[in-house]
Structure formats: C-alpha cells, structure tokens
Design an enzyme around this catalytic site. Structure first.
Site, PDB file in Angstrom:
ATOM      1  N   TYR A  53       0.894  -1.140  -0.068  1.00 51.68           N
ATOM      2  CA  TYR A  53      -0.170   0.016  -0.062  1.00 51.68           C
ATOM      3  C   TYR A  53       0.819   1.349  -0.160  1.00 51.68           C
ATOM      4  O   TYR A  53       1.843   1.470   0.785  1.00 51.68           O
ATOM      5  CB  TYR A  53      -0.684   0.053   1.274  1.00 51.68           C
ATOM      6  CG  TYR A  53      -2.456  -0.248   0.930  1.00 51.68           C
ATOM      7  CD1 TYR A  53      -3.056   0.545   0.005  1.00 51.68           C
ATOM      8  CD2 TYR A  53      -2.913  -1.330   1.453  1.00 51.68           C
ATOM      9  CE1 TYR A  53      -4.428   0.342  -0.274  1.00 51.68           C
ATOM     10  CE2 TYR A  53      -4.469  -1.675   0.925  1.00 51.68           C
ATOM     11  CZ  TYR A  53      -5.093  -0.690   0.176  1.00 51.68           C
ATOM     12  OH  TYR A  53      -6.333  -1.155  -0.354  1.00 51.68           O
ATOM     13  N   GLU A  55      -0.520   4.830  -0.575  1.00 53.29           N
ATOM     14  CA  GLU A  55      -1.551   5.992  -0.967  1.00 53.29           C
ATOM     15  C   GLU A  55      -0.682   7.358  -0.554  1.00 53.29           C
ATOM     16  O   GLU A  55       0.133   7.437   0.486  1.00 53.29           O
ATOM     17  CB  GLU A  55      -2.933   6.000   0.055  1.00 53.29           C
ATOM     18  CG  GLU A  55      -3.724   5.050  -0.448  1.00 53.29           C
ATOM     19  CD  GLU A  55      -5.077   4.976   0.494  1.00 53.29           C
ATOM     20  OE1 GLU A  55      -5.270   5.832   1.391  1.00 53.29           O
ATOM     21  OE2 GLU A  55      -5.518   4.066   0.654  1.00 53.29           O
ATOM     22  N   ASP A 198      -7.357  12.828 -25.295  1.00 52.33           N
ATOM     23  CA  ASP A 198      -7.135  11.441 -24.946  1.00 52.33           C
ATOM     24  C   ASP A 198      -6.580  10.845 -25.964  1.00 52.33           C
ATOM     25  O   ASP A 198      -7.102  10.550 -27.134  1.00 52.33           O
ATOM     26  CB  ASP A 198      -8.459  11.091 -24.515  1.00 52.33           C
ATOM     27  CG  ASP A 198      -8.700   9.429 -24.288  1.00 52.33           C
ATOM     28  OD1 ASP A 198      -7.543   9.091 -24.432  1.00 52.33           O
ATOM     29  OD2 ASP A 198      -9.681   9.097 -23.845  1.00 52.33           O
ATOM     30  N   THR A 224      -4.001   5.597 -22.021  1.00 53.29           N
ATOM     31  CA  THR A 224      -3.928   4.264 -21.588  1.00 53.29           C
ATOM     32  C   THR A 224      -2.359   3.787 -22.125  1.00 53.29           C
ATOM     33  O   THR A 224      -2.012   4.339 -23.024  1.00 53.29           O
ATOM     34  CB  THR A 224      -4.911   3.419 -21.982  1.00 53.29           C
ATOM     35  OG1 THR A 224      -5.006   3.342 -23.535  1.00 53.29           O
ATOM     36  CG2 THR A 224      -6.234   3.626 -21.447  1.00 53.29           C
ATOM     37  N   LYS A 227      -2.370   0.023 -25.212  1.00 52.84           N
ATOM     38  CA  LYS A 227      -2.729   0.154 -26.801  1.00 52.84           C
ATOM     39  C   LYS A 227      -1.552  -0.069 -27.587  1.00 52.84           C
ATOM     40  O   LYS A 227      -0.676  -0.666 -27.310  1.00 52.84           O
ATOM     41  CB  LYS A 227      -3.696   1.186 -26.789  1.00 52.84           C
ATOM     42  CG  LYS A 227      -5.297   0.909 -26.243  1.00 52.84           C
ATOM     43  CD  LYS A 227      -6.265   1.826 -26.620  1.00 52.84           C
ATOM     44  CE  LYS A 227      -7.527   1.418 -25.697  1.00 52.84           C
ATOM     45  NZ  LYS A 227      -7.549   2.252 -24.324  1.00 52.84           N
ATOM     46  N   ARG A 233      -2.120  -2.826 -18.674  1.00 54.81           N
ATOM     47  CA  ARG A 233      -3.230  -1.806 -18.509  1.00 54.81           C
ATOM     48  C   ARG A 233      -2.712  -1.013 -17.486  1.00 54.81           C
ATOM     49  O   ARG A 233      -2.307  -0.917 -16.387  1.00 54.81           O
ATOM     50  CB  ARG A 233      -4.175  -2.707 -18.103  1.00 54.81           C
ATOM     51  CG  ARG A 233      -4.606  -4.025 -19.049  1.00 54.81           C
ATOM     52  CD  ARG A 233      -6.072  -4.522 -18.577  1.00 54.81           C
ATOM     53  NE  ARG A 233      -7.005  -3.864 -19.620  1.00 54.81           N
ATOM     54  CZ  ARG A 233      -7.161  -4.202 -20.876  1.00 54.81           C
ATOM     55  NH1 ARG A 233      -6.510  -5.122 -21.417  1.00 54.81           N
ATOM     56  NH2 ARG A 233      -7.895  -3.566 -21.439  1.00 54.81           N
TER      57      ARG A 233
HETATM   58  N1  DSN Z   1     -12.469  -0.046 -24.863  1.00 55.61           N
HETATM   59  C1  DSN Z   1     -11.297   0.634 -25.663  1.00 55.61           C
HETATM   60  C2  DSN Z   1     -11.193   0.124 -27.093  1.00 55.61           C
HETATM   61  O1  DSN Z   1     -11.449  -0.648 -27.283  1.00 55.61           O
HETATM   62  O2  DSN Z   1     -10.990   1.461 -27.811  1.00 55.61           O
HETATM   63  C3  DSN Z   1     -11.310   2.084 -25.515  1.00 55.61           C
HETATM   64  O3  DSN Z   1     -11.234   2.105 -23.896  1.00 55.61           O
END
Ligand code: DSN
Length: 432
Positions: A53, A55, A198, A224, A227, A233
C-alpha cells in the site's frame, strides 16, 4: 511447464489461462486497442509489488516502507515526462476511464458543459455518453464527424461558440485519421475552454513520430498504456507545469492544472496505486523510448495502410476511404451483413475484430454496420506487408462466405498456420 505454482495451487484458473494463450497463438487479433506485452513487462506486472500500500505520492505517503516504491514511481514519472516531452506526469490512474474521470474532477464542476466526440462517431464512453459518469454528472454535448467520417471541426467551433463549454475532449477509439491538435486547441481556447486530448489509441504512434503530438496544444493529455504503447493496462495523465508541494486546494485555473490533477487522482478518486502496474508501466516506457519501438510504430502504420489498400481493392468500403494510423472502420452492409455477423464470421475464420458503429450509422450500436480493424498486435508479432496482404485475402473470403461454416473452418486452418509462424509470446512457446 508454464505457471507451475498455478498448476499446483489452482489448476482450474491455469487451465483457462492456457486456453486463452492457445487462442492467441492460433488466431490473429485485430482489435486495434489490444497488443502484446513484452516478457519484461509481464514480469513486473506479476511481481510482489502488488502487495504494497502506498497512498499518496513519492516522498509523501500515508504508509511506511515505501522507499523502493517511491523510486519505482519516480522512475515511471521521469520516463513518461521524457518520452512525451512534458514537465508533469501522473502515473497512478488504474486505467483510461479513471484517468479521464480524474481530469473532469480536476477541471470541471458538476453540471458544467463539456463537448466530446460522440461515441457513435468514434469517441469514447467517457467523452460524454449519457449512461457514463461523463454524461450523468456533466452537461455533455457531442460533436460528430462529417458524412464522410472526418471530424467536423467547423461544427465543433459552432457548438463551442454557442455553448461556451468548460472543457472540450478530443481523441477517439474508432477514428482512422490524424487529429489537428492545433485547430482543436484554437477552438477550445477561443471560448476559454480547457482542451483534454485523450491519446489512448495513438500514444505509441506519437512517441514513434507517426502522429503529431498534442503537447503544446492540449491543456491536459490522458492515455492508456496498453494499446499502441504496448505496456500493461494502466494510464498516464500528462501536462506542463509543476504541482505544489504539499498539494494544496487551488482554484480551477490553467496554471494550477498539475496540482489539480494530482489531487483529483488521489485523494479525489483513487486509493492506493497499483505498484506492480506502475513498475510495468516504467518498463514499457523504457521500451517505447528505443529505436526499435520507432520501427515498430512505423510498421503498424504501414501495415494498416497496406491492409486498407488491399481491402479497398477487393471492393470493400472503408470509412473515410483510408487510414493514417493503426486502424480502419469497414462498412460491411453492402455484402448483406451486419457488423455483428461480420465479427462472428471472421471469428470462425480465426480473425478477431470487433463490431463497431460507423459515422451516421442507421443501425443500432449492438448490431451496427461496421467492424473496427487494427494492426498493433499483429505487428508486435513481426507480421509485415506480405502477411497483411494474405490476411486481407482471408478476411475477404470469410466475408464473402460468411454463412458457409465449412469454408470458414478451412480459412481458419490457414490462418492458424500463418499464426503459428508468428507466435505472440515466443518466450511462452512451450506445449500447453
Ligand atoms: N475499449 C477501448 C477500445 O477498444 O478502444 C477504449 O477504451
């Protein structure tokens, strides 16, 4: 044997993981938001850091024993700053939606007007869908794409002038063209709105110099990490300026953005950061700073362009008539299919895509007119133009014979053969 401790402790869970590994080995994943992480990222993600932990932020924690956790988070922050060219990075958001939620909490008040690209024109849930927090707690208005599928910048300017939003959100999950961040910033700032970019889908392309960066244009950037960036993640929030130490309650102004963001992530929204995830993000950011990653990002785009050209040549309809990034949207209705039926047929042929609305879709989102197709994961496996052309052929044949299960099974065998030549996780290449 893979995962020996799991085999002893919980064979049921291990068995399901093995099935998923086999599925990934046998087929071709073309969902544009998915990728293949490196063994180093997976090691960090599966490490003992999950037990701690912490925080707070480095140097100011609410728990003892964080001397190494502090160094890990500092490393991740420094790597994020350097990779994206910003002065402040928050690496604690659990994923993309919480990162966006933190930005709303930081910069807007409940009921404020926010403009985002409609989900049905390629946006995201958190860009203002009515059933999402963004549409529930904020007065959300959506801008759209033109009938051809390009962002309607003029329409956005008009909406912005009419409604004077607190914030404009740009970015997408299903948009195959480059964003004009300078124009988006000029629209936002002309009405004194914040601009949130984003870049979750295109972050890897930005650091690989395959897409312009929003740095210098957007007030805040979220992404994120799993990707095109090819990490675990997780998510980052990036901005310029420096937070106050200690973090003070401050007014929601542009110069206070770093402080507002850090306070919004913790204690505003989240508790303890996921330290195993932070470490894995640090590893992925190191990988993304290498020349090999630039080569990868370039090949992702070349592969998408090659696939798109081959599909168009076979008579398929691609929204906007092409792609400039890692994905494309195909309207499948002219072949007498819906997006859902195309997803199922391609799945039977060993190719995983997802059904998706196309701009101004006359069909319902649960069974829309299109499919979304991307090249990040197959490029991570080493596939290049020849393989991508072969995949276009498989896709075409599968769509043309979408009701013929024997034919789809035949294609699947060939897909599996190709797939086995490009294992997604070579380090796990052992019998299951
Ligand atoms: N769910 C994602 C996507 O597939 O583009 C976006 O968060």
């Amino acid at each position: 044997m893979l995962y020996p401790h799991l085999a002893a402790g919980d064979p049921e869970v291990r068995n399901l993981i093995m099935h998923e590994l086999q599925r990934r080995r046998d087929g071709i994943d073309m969902i544009p938001s998915e990728n293949v992480t490196s063994p180093a990222v997976l090691d960090a993600l599966g490490s003992i850091l999950t037990d701690k932990y912490s925080e707070g932020y480095p140097g100011r924690r609410y728990y003892g024993g964080n001397e190494y956790i502090d160094q890990i988070e500092e490393l991740a922050r420094a790597r994020a700053r350097s990779l994206f060219g910003v002065t402040h990075a928050n690496v604690q958001p659990y994923s993309g939606s919480p990162a966006n939620q933190a930005v709303y909490l930081a910069l807007c008040n409940p009921g404020d007007t926010v403009l985002g690209l409609s989900l049905f024109h390629g946006g995201h849930l958190t860009h203002g869908l009515g059933v999402n927090f963004s549409g529930i707690y904020y007065k959300h208005l959506n801008y759209t794409t033109t009938p051809e599928g390009f962002i309607d910048y003029d329409g956005l300017q008009q909406l912005a002038e009419e409604h004077r939003p607190r914030m404009i959100v740009c970015g997408a999950t299903a948009y195959s063209r480059k964003f004009d961040f300078a124009r988006l910033a000029s629209i936002a700032h002309s009405v004194d709105a914040f601009l949130l970019a984003d870049i979750s889908h295109i972050a890897g392309l930005i650091v690989g110099d395959e897409h312009p960066s929003p740095v210098g244009h957007a007030d805040v950037i979220t992404t994120t990490t799993h990707k095109t960036l090819r990490g675990p993640r997780g998510a980052l929030i990036l901005c310029n300026g420096n937070p106050s130490t200690p973090l003070k309650a401050v007014e929601k102004t542009r110069e206070n953005i770093p402080t507002l963001i850090d306070r919004a992530v913790f204690p505003g929204l989240q508790g303890g950061p996921h330290n195993h995830q932070t470490a894995a993000i640090a590893v992925a950011l190191k990988e993304a700073a290498t020349p090999e990653f630039k080569t990868y990002a370039h090949q992702v785009v070349v592969n998408a362009r090659t696939l798109c050209a081959a599909l168009i040549e076979q008579g398929h309809t691609i929204v906007t008539g092409g792609t400039e990034n890692h994905l494309m949207l195909m309207d499948v209705t002219k072949h007498g299919l819906s997006g859902g039926e195309a997803e199922v047929a391609l799945g039977k042929a060993g190719i995983t895509v997802n059904k998706n609305t196309i701009p101004h879709d006359p069909r319902k989102p649960f069974d829309p007119s299109g499919i979304r197709i991307g090249t990040p994961a197959l490029t991570s496996r080493g596939m290049k133009e020849p393989e991508v052309r072969a995949i276009a052929e498989f896709m075409h044949t599968a769509l043309m014979h979408h009701t013929d299960d024997t034919k789809l099974a035949d294609i699947r065998r060939t897909v599996t053969e190709l797939s086995h030549a490009f294992p997604p996780y070579p380090e796990l290449n052992q019998p299951i």
